[in-house]
Write an enzyme that holds these catalytic residues in place. Sequence first.
Site, PDB file in Angstrom:
ATOM      1  N   THR A 147     -11.760  98.693   1.803  1.00 28.30           N
ATOM      2  CA  THR A 147     -12.554  99.809   1.286  1.00 28.30           C
ATOM      3  C   THR A 147     -11.687 100.673   0.400  1.00 28.30           C
ATOM      4  O   THR A 147     -10.484 100.790   0.600  1.00 28.30           O
ATOM      5  CB  THR A 147     -13.118 100.688   2.420  1.00 28.30           C
ATOM      6  OG1 THR A 147     -12.034 101.086   3.255  1.00 28.30           O
ATOM      7  CG2 THR A 147     -14.149  99.958   3.231  1.00 28.30           C
ATOM      8  N   LEU A 148     -12.333 101.271  -0.575  1.00 26.95           N
ATOM      9  CA  LEU A 148     -11.615 102.169  -1.462  1.00 26.95           C
ATOM     10  C   LEU A 148     -11.175 103.384  -0.681  1.00 26.95           C
ATOM     11  O   LEU A 148     -11.900 103.898   0.161  1.00 26.95           O
ATOM     12  CB  LEU A 148     -12.554 102.645  -2.566  1.00 26.95           C
ATOM     13  CG  LEU A 148     -12.692 101.750  -3.770  1.00 26.95           C
ATOM     14  CD1 LEU A 148     -13.710 102.361  -4.713  1.00 26.95           C
ATOM     15  CD2 LEU A 148     -11.360 101.601  -4.469  1.00 26.95           C
ATOM     16  N   LYS A 149      -9.980 103.811  -0.965  1.00 30.50           N
ATOM     17  CA  LYS A 149      -9.508 105.038  -0.344  1.00 30.50           C
ATOM     18  C   LYS A 149     -10.072 106.170  -1.178  1.00 30.50           C
ATOM     19  O   LYS A 149      -9.614 106.431  -2.282  1.00 30.50           O
ATOM     20  CB  LYS A 149      -7.978 105.059  -0.390  1.00 30.50           C
ATOM     21  CG  LYS A 149      -7.375 105.861   0.709  1.00 30.50           C
ATOM     22  CD  LYS A 149      -5.878 105.758   0.707  1.00 30.50           C
ATOM     23  CE  LYS A 149      -5.283 106.875   1.526  1.00 30.50           C
ATOM     24  NZ  LYS A 149      -5.629 108.204   1.049  1.00 30.50           N
ATOM     25  N   GLU A 150     -11.119 106.782  -0.649  1.00 35.27           N
ATOM     26  CA  GLU A 150     -11.732 107.868  -1.413  1.00 35.27           C
ATOM     27  C   GLU A 150     -10.797 109.061  -1.401  1.00 35.27           C
ATOM     28  O   GLU A 150      -9.962 109.214  -0.527  1.00 35.27           O
ATOM     29  CB  GLU A 150     -13.094 108.248  -0.817  1.00 35.27           C
ATOM     30  CG  GLU A 150     -14.133 107.137  -0.921  1.00 35.27           C
ATOM     31  CD  GLU A 150     -14.569 106.841  -2.354  1.00 35.27           C
ATOM     32  OE1 GLU A 150     -14.264 107.638  -3.249  1.00 35.27           O
ATOM     33  OE2 GLU A 150     -15.210 105.793  -2.559  1.00 35.27           O
ATOM     34  N   GLY A 302      -5.919 103.842  -3.801  1.00 36.07           N
ATOM     35  CA  GLY A 302      -5.444 102.786  -2.933  1.00 36.07           C
ATOM     36  C   GLY A 302      -6.610 102.254  -2.121  1.00 36.07           C
ATOM     37  O   GLY A 302      -7.771 102.589  -2.391  1.00 36.07           O
TER      38      GLY A 302
END
Length: 852
Positions: A147-150, A302
């Site tokens: 998952t995208l590191k928001e 990241g």
Amino acid sequence: MDGTTHTEAGVPGTTTAATTMTTTTETPALPKVPYQAQDVQEVAEVLRVLDEAVKQKKRSAFTIKKTRFAVANSEAGYYVDSWKMNDWDYKRRDLPTYARGLFTTRNEHGHPSIAVRGYDKFFNINETHETRWENIEARTQGPYEITLKENGCIIFVSGLADDTLLVCSKHSTGDRGDVELSHSSAGEARLGQQLQRLGKTKQDLARDLYTRNITAVAELCDDSFEEHILAYGPDKAGLYLHGINLNLPTFRTYPSVLVQDYAEQWGFIKTELMVLNDIGEVRKFLESVAETGAHDGRDVEGFVIRCRMSPKPESMPYQDWFFKYKFEEPYLMYRQWRECTKALIQGRTPNFKRHQAITQEYLNYARKRIAANPKLGRDYNKNHGIIQLRDEFLAFKHLNGADAANFEQMYGGTSKTEVTKDVILLPIATIGCGKTTLAIALGHLFGYGHVQNDNITGTKRPPRFTRMVLDELQTHPAVIADRNNAQRHERKQILTDVKNMQLNATMVALNFVHDDIDAIRAVTHERVFARGDNHQTIHAITDAGKVVGIMEGFIQRFEPLDLSRAPDEAFDAVIDLSPTAGSRKNLETVVRQLHQLFPNLIKEVPSAEAMDAAVDAAIGEYAPALRHEIIDRGKNKGPSHTPKQNQSVKKAVNKKPLEYMGVHVAAKDVNAELERIFKGQPPATARFYKQLQQTRRVQPAFHVTLIHRASAKERPELWERYTKLHADAEAAAEAATGSVGATPPEVGKVDVQLERLVFDDRLMAIVVRLVSKDGHAGAAEAEAGQAKDWTCVNKVSHITVGTRDDKVKPKESNDLLARWLDEGSTETNGITDVVFEGKPLLQGAVRGVLSR
Ligand code: GTP
Ligand code: MG
């Protein structure tokens, strides 16, 4: 299965997963929803250990901070305790729970219970032993959910037994009483909006979360509330749900597809998800995104990778486990470059705070490249060629990404790492500052080229000097353009000529700062007089009076470097030196600064011993080539201490064979006679002499050759005699002084009588007669112009005054004079001869000249 001991039951009292999840279009078959109720005993035990740690002040214990918050709007008056640990304590192995973000409370039965449970603290790749690639590869199990590191702040949402919705930030909840909106309140407000849109209430959500015994973990991303690095405008702002954890001491979390499904049900924004089954692919994917810093056209900070891990796969069960892959340097720098490049292309001002020096250089490079090729810019905007442009810049700078990211620390931000060759070192100096010494020492250390202006004679010296300097660059990484360049017009000449002939040379001023003129005068006079005649043009012994005047002239005309205007502003770098400091110190200054300026030109500063030796060699061994005296460069046989100045001429040198034996006459005397003879002549007669003078083709020193090595076979007995005379004189000198001089010793004296000047349009010679000290030449010898003891093998004894150019060799005087003897001077043969009135007699010294 998942290897843990809990019971896999459906969530009590909620819609079943199966019916709810059918709304999801991407994944038709959803996994079973994990559920596990809290075990009062287990939770109580965790709290006991945590409480103990709060009280304990032992150094070996972990530190934990407990803070109590009243829960806003809780009808039952609930409170929660937040437990906060230091980041590094999560690396310990003795914690009762690894939850980062933990709030506990008492439930409706008064039992201790977990109200909010964050993820187990997870680490970046390579940050811990477990997150090293080899361990990840060996101990984890897919599927890998990426998952995208928001980029916002974390918000935990859960429900209490009285249907109160609990919204927390990492370690607190509620408002702090000050004017500012807290993170948790901002999160709660957002939540209210999203529920309202769905016609649901906070109680609905609270009840669902409580029933499932879960905490929803979301990222609040909203520029209107708080700006982070990445932009979240109104269209993107909101709560990004990225995880759902069971409220248990041990970490258990929902698979991401269920998280996404839950997001849809309750109005959260979904966090982008990608599932890979193979860890090798995971790694490849992460590293490829790191290359650009962008994924799917979006900036990323990241990724978080969710999977399962067992510390010992053969004997221990797999558990939910996360690690993160955060882009660090050089990727953050690359991202900055990409953004700046796009700004450049779109005509905006690139905005950057980090990696200032290298980014500025990158942008200069990018600007030139894009200006030269607009297609590059158009493609770049479409995200093509980003990596290539960056890599080409790095190659140009001779840097790798990591070094570029450390550029400021490694090189102070001022280095030109791209410079590996084509460096021209240009002194700004006066006579005796040590230019030649420095040049020779640099030659010893690094094999740099060296062009001495003093070695150039003839016409158009400045452009020829420049040409020779550039020629040296063909075979040497750097070259010393050994000339005083004391005046601005001289600097202008070489700076512009170089620019016109070779654009990419790097010009470095070796700036001998002239501040204390008296001290400089004293030091340089002392040196030049110690050097004596050991120089092409400055002959401190022969022309003592003139030399002082010449030196003073340079000092008076000296124009200091002024970088603020032309021509000096064209220098790429300046190294300040002191004329009085001594060449050893100046050498070190030059070497260190060149290393700093051009780390790929001088990769390493040589040892002090090597620099000592180089300067010793330069001071000890140098004699100018132009006077055909001994040169023994390239070898250092000198003592390790710096020799005294007056030893410089006496130092031991290799004995070289005799080149010729000659009678040497003082240049000033010959020149004076030449001036005199031409005074009364019509301009047409004087024309060739003027030409020789103006093109600097008049010999700097004059001699009568008695016999040249080339004639040794023809006249072996004579050659032997002269060789022996020379050897004897040398031995005598050595016995007297303890060393062999750079200038061979005199073997005798003979007067030289000037008789006629003979020349055509190619060369000029003086017909002479050698007169023994007793005033007579022997009868037979007198015929050929020879003195009794000093036999000359040439048909006509002569001094060559000069030749038209380098193609005409001085020995051709013999041919001219032979023709002149035969034919005399006629209109048709082009030979002119002029008689020296009064047959002037000049003093001559018989001395051998050695082979180079
Ligand atoms: P010109 O070619 O005449 O303009 O001089 P230059 O600037 O090339 O100076 P050069 O290197 O010839 O130095 C002048 C004299 O001083 C030479 O005889 C050197 O051997 C000597 N010399 C140079 N550096 C030092 C030094 O540090 N100490 C001492 N004692 N002598 C030095
Ligand atoms: Mg010199």
